[in-house]
Design an enzyme around this catalytic site. Structure first.
Site, short mmCIF file in Angstrom:
data_model
loop_
_atom_site.label_atom_id
_atom_site.label_comp_id
_atom_site.label_asym_id
_atom_site.label_seq_id
_atom_site.Cartn_x
_atom_site.Cartn_y
_atom_site.Cartn_z
N GLY A 54 0.86 -1.19 0.00
CA GLY A 54 0.00 0.00 0.00
C GLY A 54 0.89 1.23 0.00
O GLY A 54 2.04 1.15 0.41
N CYS A 81 5.52 -5.70 1.54
CA CYS A 81 5.75 -4.26 1.56
C CYS A 81 4.99 -3.61 2.72
O CYS A 81 5.29 -3.88 3.86
CB CYS A 81 5.38 -3.66 0.20
SG CYS A 81 6.01 -2.01 -0.03
N TYR A 82 3.97 -2.80 2.47
CA TYR A 82 3.21 -2.21 3.58
C TYR A 82 2.66 -3.32 4.49
O TYR A 82 2.63 -3.17 5.71
CB TYR A 82 2.05 -1.34 3.07
CG TYR A 82 1.22 -0.73 4.17
CD1 TYR A 82 1.49 0.54 4.65
CD2 TYR A 82 0.17 -1.44 4.76
CE1 TYR A 82 0.75 1.10 5.68
CE2 TYR A 82 -0.57 -0.91 5.80
CZ TYR A 82 -0.29 0.37 6.26
OH TYR A 82 -1.03 0.90 7.28
N HIS A 169 8.36 -6.99 -3.94
CA HIS A 169 7.08 -7.44 -4.52
C HIS A 169 7.26 -8.73 -5.31
O HIS A 169 7.62 -8.69 -6.48
CB HIS A 169 6.51 -6.35 -5.43
CG HIS A 169 6.00 -5.17 -4.68
ND1 HIS A 169 4.74 -5.11 -4.15
CD2 HIS A 169 6.60 -4.01 -4.33
CE1 HIS A 169 4.57 -3.97 -3.52
NE2 HIS A 169 5.69 -3.28 -3.60
N GLU A 171 5.03 -10.51 -6.52
CA GLU A 171 3.95 -10.69 -7.50
C GLU A 171 4.25 -10.06 -8.86
O GLU A 171 3.57 -10.35 -9.83
CB GLU A 171 2.63 -10.14 -6.93
CG GLU A 171 2.53 -8.62 -6.80
CD GLU A 171 3.17 -8.05 -5.53
OE1 GLU A 171 4.04 -8.72 -4.94
OE2 GLU A 171 2.81 -6.92 -5.15
N ASP A 225 -16.59 -11.27 -22.37
CA ASP A 225 -17.21 -11.53 -21.07
C ASP A 225 -18.70 -11.84 -21.20
O ASP A 225 -19.19 -12.83 -20.65
CB ASP A 225 -17.03 -10.32 -20.12
CG ASP A 225 -15.57 -9.95 -19.95
OD1 ASP A 225 -14.70 -10.81 -20.25
OD2 ASP A 225 -15.28 -8.82 -19.52
N LYS A 372 -9.89 -12.13 -16.26
CA LYS A 372 -10.07 -12.24 -17.71
C LYS A 372 -9.52 -13.56 -18.29
O LYS A 372 -10.19 -14.22 -19.08
CB LYS A 372 -9.36 -11.06 -18.38
CG LYS A 372 -9.70 -10.87 -19.83
CD LYS A 372 -10.85 -9.94 -19.94
CE LYS A 372 -11.38 -9.82 -21.33
NZ LYS A 372 -12.51 -8.88 -21.36
#
Ligand code: XMP
Length: 593
Positions: A54, A81-82, A169, A171, A225, A372
């Site tokens: 964050g 992180c945060y 991070h 990710e 979608d 998606k």
């Protein structure tokens, strides 16, 4: 849907919460995002908890705070992180403003053999950092298992309790072995396996329960979608309890309506009504030039056609019908359904009228838990053709936002500091600057190759950053020096839509042919109301690479592909010039309006 034993990502306001959840799902475990403040009581069935990053400091006013009780649940926790800093602060360690702000790549050194969470990782790896504050004192029971040059406590662990924290991070793709690290953590959690196949099995019951004995009316746009949602509802409820409506707005792609109709036919789905409302739409757009007016008119026309037909066919709530929507997971969060996620834009599936219906239980969204790529996998699982479900995203208002409209040329001084030949274009387009939108000119560059070199790419970044006049930089791929521009006033007409349809179709054909369709996130083809002759127009090619469209990079395409596209576009009657848009997002947007 109820997913037992999944991994919950608590959203502390980072832009990465979605990325984390997707990474976990790629490990074959269901993951979803919840508010940072979610109580430990509500998390007791989770298999694991990840605390996202964050932008705030744990000491900042109003900084997001989780429930400290989560550390007493006996569930593995991973802070990023945060998330790491809040965890350390909460458990009695120390967080201080870092002496050095660390952004970008850093070298992480691991004390190997220390922990199961780092099993199989190398001693050193490149990681992605983005932080000011750092952890300077560890809470009881924790040890340091990784450091970087500027961050002593880059990776910490309380192995006995399965609680871990990283300052970097894992990710993002720039972190080496980031996915392996997340997979290691997921492996420590007692989670149920999950994949799209198991989702299909369980979703049927959930849909039947939610719908009861009602029936579903659904607008099918032609996009991936709504197409997948419609097929799913048909498979689960049967074709006599579902009715679809596809409105041809006159701003669809070439052969789009036929393609969708055929795909449904092959699946035995015969309950899609196709309504050609193109004249209705185009009549309302006569002499409309402002982008927001166009969007508003198109949205409004959709609604009125939908209302007319549902009344005509007796598809109203009173008659036992509910509304189906193809909303996917990022659409629900982008609109701000968790508190700390920035409200990016109000999605069209979340306008007040729909929100009201949702509160009354009149809306079903069978894809609302999916990303998606999962929707695409589901589409294939349901038997839709591969090429159809892997199509690039396409905006709701269709080609309408790609036909630039203007009543008069917009002139501007184009003196900028570069030796590359350039000219301001006589039209403006939308961009993003800071938190707001800009409406500025595009500038075109010219060289003898008609192909962007490094200097052009550099200008594409520096000009919009430094200039208050220009927000887009284009490369002219049809001319090696600036011709005299001839402007022709234009709004949306069938003639212009047909011309853009042809242009768009040939660009897509070449993209497939040259084999790079799958590398591109989206490739808008935009029609501009000026050329080099009376009534002539121009085409902008806008290929971008992106993950979820929040940010995007203008894509490099081969000189050969660009040349083929340019030559074929120039052979269309009415196209005088061709450009490639080199602007990244930010400062440009993907679309031109
Ligand atoms: P921008 O242009 O803001 O686009 O960078 C981000 C993503 O949103 C799509 N987009 C739209 N989609 N209605 C839609 O359904 C719209 O009015 C609209 N405008 C932009 C765009 O294609 C890209 O994927």
């Amino acid at each position: 849907m109820e997913h037992q034993k999944s991994i919950i990502v608590l959203d502390f306001g980072g832009q990465y919460a979605h990325l984390i959840a997707r990474r976990v799902r790629q490990c074959g475990v269901y993951s979803e995002i919840r508010d940072a403040e979610t109580s430990a009581k509500d998390l007791k069935n989770a298999a694991g908890i990840i605390l996202s990053g964050g932008p705030q400091s744990v000491y900042g006013d109003g900084s997001p705070q989780g429930d400290p009780e989560i550390f007493n649940l006996g569930i593995p926790v991973f802070g990023i992180c945060y998330g790491l800093q809040w965890m350390v602060h909460t458990l009695g360690g120390e967080v201080t403003a870092g002496k050095v702000k660390e952004y970008g790549r850093a070298k992480l050194r691991l004390s190997n053999g220390k922990s199961k969470v780092t099993a199989g990782l190398p001693d050193e790896m490149t990681v992605w950092m983005s932080h000011g504050d750092e952890v300077t004192g560890l809470p009881d029971g924790f040890e340091r298992i990784g450091t970087s040059d500027d961050c002593g406590n880059a990776f910490i662990a309380h192995t006995e309790n399965s609680v871990y924290g990283v300052q970097f991070h894992p990710e993002v793709v720039h972190t080496e072995h980031g996915q392996d690290l997340i997979a290691n953590f997921v492996g420590l959690c007692d989670a149920d396996p999950w994949d799209i196949g198991s989702y299909v099995e369980s979703i049927g019951d959930a849909i039947r329960k939610e719908v009861g004995d009602r029936k579903i009316f659904m607008m099918v746009s032609g996009g991936v979608d709504s197409t997948v949602a419609f097929v799913l509802l048909n498979k689960v409820l049967g074709t006599d309890r579902v009715q679809g409506l596809l409105v041809d707005t006159g701003m669809m792609r070439k052969d789009e309506v036929v393609l969708i109709g055929r795909a449904f036919e092959e699946l035995g789905i015969n309950n899609l009504r196709i309504e050609d409302a193109s004249q209705h739409f185009l009549k309302k757009l006569i002499e409309v030039y402002e982008p927001e007016d166009k969007r508003w008119i198109i949205g409004d026309a959709f609604l009125s056609v939908q209302k007319r037909i549902s009344a005509e066919m007796g598809l109203t709530m009173e008659d036992g019908w509910m509304l189906g929507q193809g909303t996917i997971y990022p659409d629900t969060i982008e609109t701000g359904e968790t508190k700390n996620a920035d409200k990016i834009k109000t999605h069209h599936n979340r306008i007040p009228e729909i929100q009201q219906m949702m509160e009354e239980g009149l809306v079903i969204e069978p894809l609302r838990d999916l990303y998606k790529d999962e929707v695409r996998a589901l589409g294939e699982e349901l038997g839709l053709p591969h090429d159809l479900v892997w199509r690039h995203p396409f905006p709701g208002p269709g080609l309408g936002v790609r036909i630039l409209c203007a009543q008069s040329p917009s002139k501007v001084d184009d003196s900028i500091d570069t030796r590359i030949a350039h000219a301001a274009l006589p039209v403006q387009s939308v961009g993003v600057q800071g938190d707001g939108r800009s409406y500025r000119h595009a500038i075109a560059l010219f060289n003898s190759d008609k192909y962007p070199n490094d200097e052009c790419w550099n200008l594409a970044t520096s000009i919009p950053n430094q200039s208050s006049t220009f927000n887009r930089v284009l490369m002219c791929t049809s001319h090696n020096s600036a011709p005299e521009f001839v402007f022709s006033p234009g709004y949306i007409t069938m003639e212009r839509a047909d011309l853009l349809r042809e242009a768009d179709a040939l660009v897509h054909r070449i993209m497939y042919d040259e084999g790079f369709y799958a590398d591109i996130w989206q490739f808008p083809v935009v029609l501009l109301p000026f050329g080099t002759s009376e009534g002539g127009q121009s085409i902008v090619l806008r290929p971008v690479e992106s993950q979820e469209a929040m940010t995007a990079n203008a894509a490099v395409i081969s000189q050969n592909a660009l040349k083929r596209m340019t030559q074929e576009l120039l052979s269309l009657n009415g196209i005088d010039m061709v450009f490639q848009d080199l602007t990244h997002k930010p400062p440009g947007t993907i679309e031109w309006e």
